[in-house]
Design an enzyme around this catalytic site. Sequence first.
Site, PDB file in Angstrom:
ATOM      1  N   GLY A 170       0.820  -1.200   0.000  1.00  0.00           N
ATOM      2  CA  GLY A 170       0.000   0.000   0.000  1.00  0.00           C
ATOM      3  C   GLY A 170       0.856   1.253   0.000  1.00  0.00           C
ATOM      4  O   GLY A 170       1.950   1.286  -0.555  1.00  0.00           O
ATOM      5  N   LEU A 171       0.337   2.314   0.636  1.00  0.00           N
ATOM      6  CA  LEU A 171       1.000   3.617   0.701  1.00  0.00           C
ATOM      7  C   LEU A 171       1.281   4.165  -0.693  1.00  0.00           C
ATOM      8  O   LEU A 171       2.339   4.755  -0.953  1.00  0.00           O
ATOM      9  CB  LEU A 171       2.306   3.532   1.509  1.00  0.00           C
ATOM     10  CG  LEU A 171       2.176   3.169   2.987  1.00  0.00           C
ATOM     11  CD1 LEU A 171       3.547   3.076   3.634  1.00  0.00           C
ATOM     12  CD2 LEU A 171       1.309   4.164   3.718  1.00  0.00           C
ATOM     13  N   CYS A 172       0.338   3.962  -1.601  1.00  0.00           N
ATOM     14  CA  CYS A 172       0.516   4.441  -2.975  1.00  0.00           C
ATOM     15  C   CYS A 172      -0.754   5.136  -3.466  1.00  0.00           C
ATOM     16  O   CYS A 172      -1.128   5.012  -4.644  1.00  0.00           O
ATOM     17  CB  CYS A 172       0.915   3.311  -3.911  1.00  0.00           C
ATOM     18  SG  CYS A 172      -0.156   1.856  -3.846  1.00  0.00           S
ATOM     19  N   GLY A 173      -1.436   5.823  -2.578  1.00  0.00           N
ATOM     20  CA  GLY A 173      -2.623   6.572  -2.966  1.00  0.00           C
ATOM     21  C   GLY A 173      -3.752   5.658  -3.418  1.00  0.00           C
ATOM     22  O   GLY A 173      -4.024   4.622  -2.816  1.00  0.00           O
TER      23      GLY A 173
END
Length: 367
Positions: free
Chosen positions: A140-143
């Site tokens: 994750g952590l990719c908008g």
Amino acid sequence: MKFLCVAAAALATASAFTTSPGALTTSVAPSGLNNIFSDNASHRTRRATIVMDGKANAIRDRIKTVNNTKKITSAMKLVAAAKVRRAQDAVLATRPFSETLQSVFGGLIARLGGEAADLPLLTQREVNKVTLVVITGDRGLCGGYNSFMIKKAEARFKDLKAQGIDCDLILIGKKGSTYFQRREYPIRKIFECGQNPNSKQALAISEEIINSFLSGETDAVELLYTKFVSLIASSPSVRTLVPFSASEISQKGDEVFQLTSSGGDFGVERKELEVAEPQDFPNDMIFEQDPLQIVNSILPLYLNGQILRTLQESVASELAARMQSMQSASDNAGALAKRLSQEYNRARQAAVTQEILEIVSGASALE
């Protein structure tokens, strides 16, 4: 008797203000104040006022936490930028093979004419079942990168079902597989994506697709991937993998991207590549193998190259989305730290003002 009690109480009150005069006189002495502002050396070496207010201390601790978070997000942005460059180099490394394959295929199709239409991988048939190959990320952590792709896959699945066409999924990436497994979608196969796609991963996926199509388990295979547009934009796209279109393979151009930096800001330069010229095979050329067999052998290689290319492009889109997400997180952390610093300064000034008022009140009580 009452007068004696009142007098005793007055004496006790007076003694309470006079028992420790040194504690008050040392902090309000004019000479001390003059020395603080006149002596530069003492001004440079004096310690900052320690605020003992619980709220101010909590704000100060939060400022440290926010600044540490900003350092982490900034580092993650730089790591993602380095990986985007790696993905760019991987795309450029596979380009010569793709050009040669396209050139040979175009020449063979021109030589065979309509005979190539009889190949199984080029045969169009009635579509009763479609397999969707969905590429998402492993982390994750990719908008909105993963959520956009999942929504696109769900919309396509419902569209096919509404048309009365059966459908199943081949999932690439942990995020998509976790989502669809929890909702009990029909899943044919699951693969991991990773940050460095290679030909071995692409070969396993292409073999699964070809075997499913040739065995009649599915009539068409569609690929859902994220097309890399820029560092701030990517587009969920759908394309048909199998059956192939001979004209699309021989006449479709390509494009490559290059990550650039200027003034500390990252950018992307895109370059459109022309279609590879079909290789010229003279009519009197004798092939050791039947040209149909050669074309039939080239098609799996072409599929493998296309899957590898889309995996690399999806990874580049994910990393670009992570760069943008970490940049936004860093900006928000900086704005939050600035606002908290203002709140801390207000609380500190209020506490210092309160202490000064208490000292002045105590000094006035002694006069």
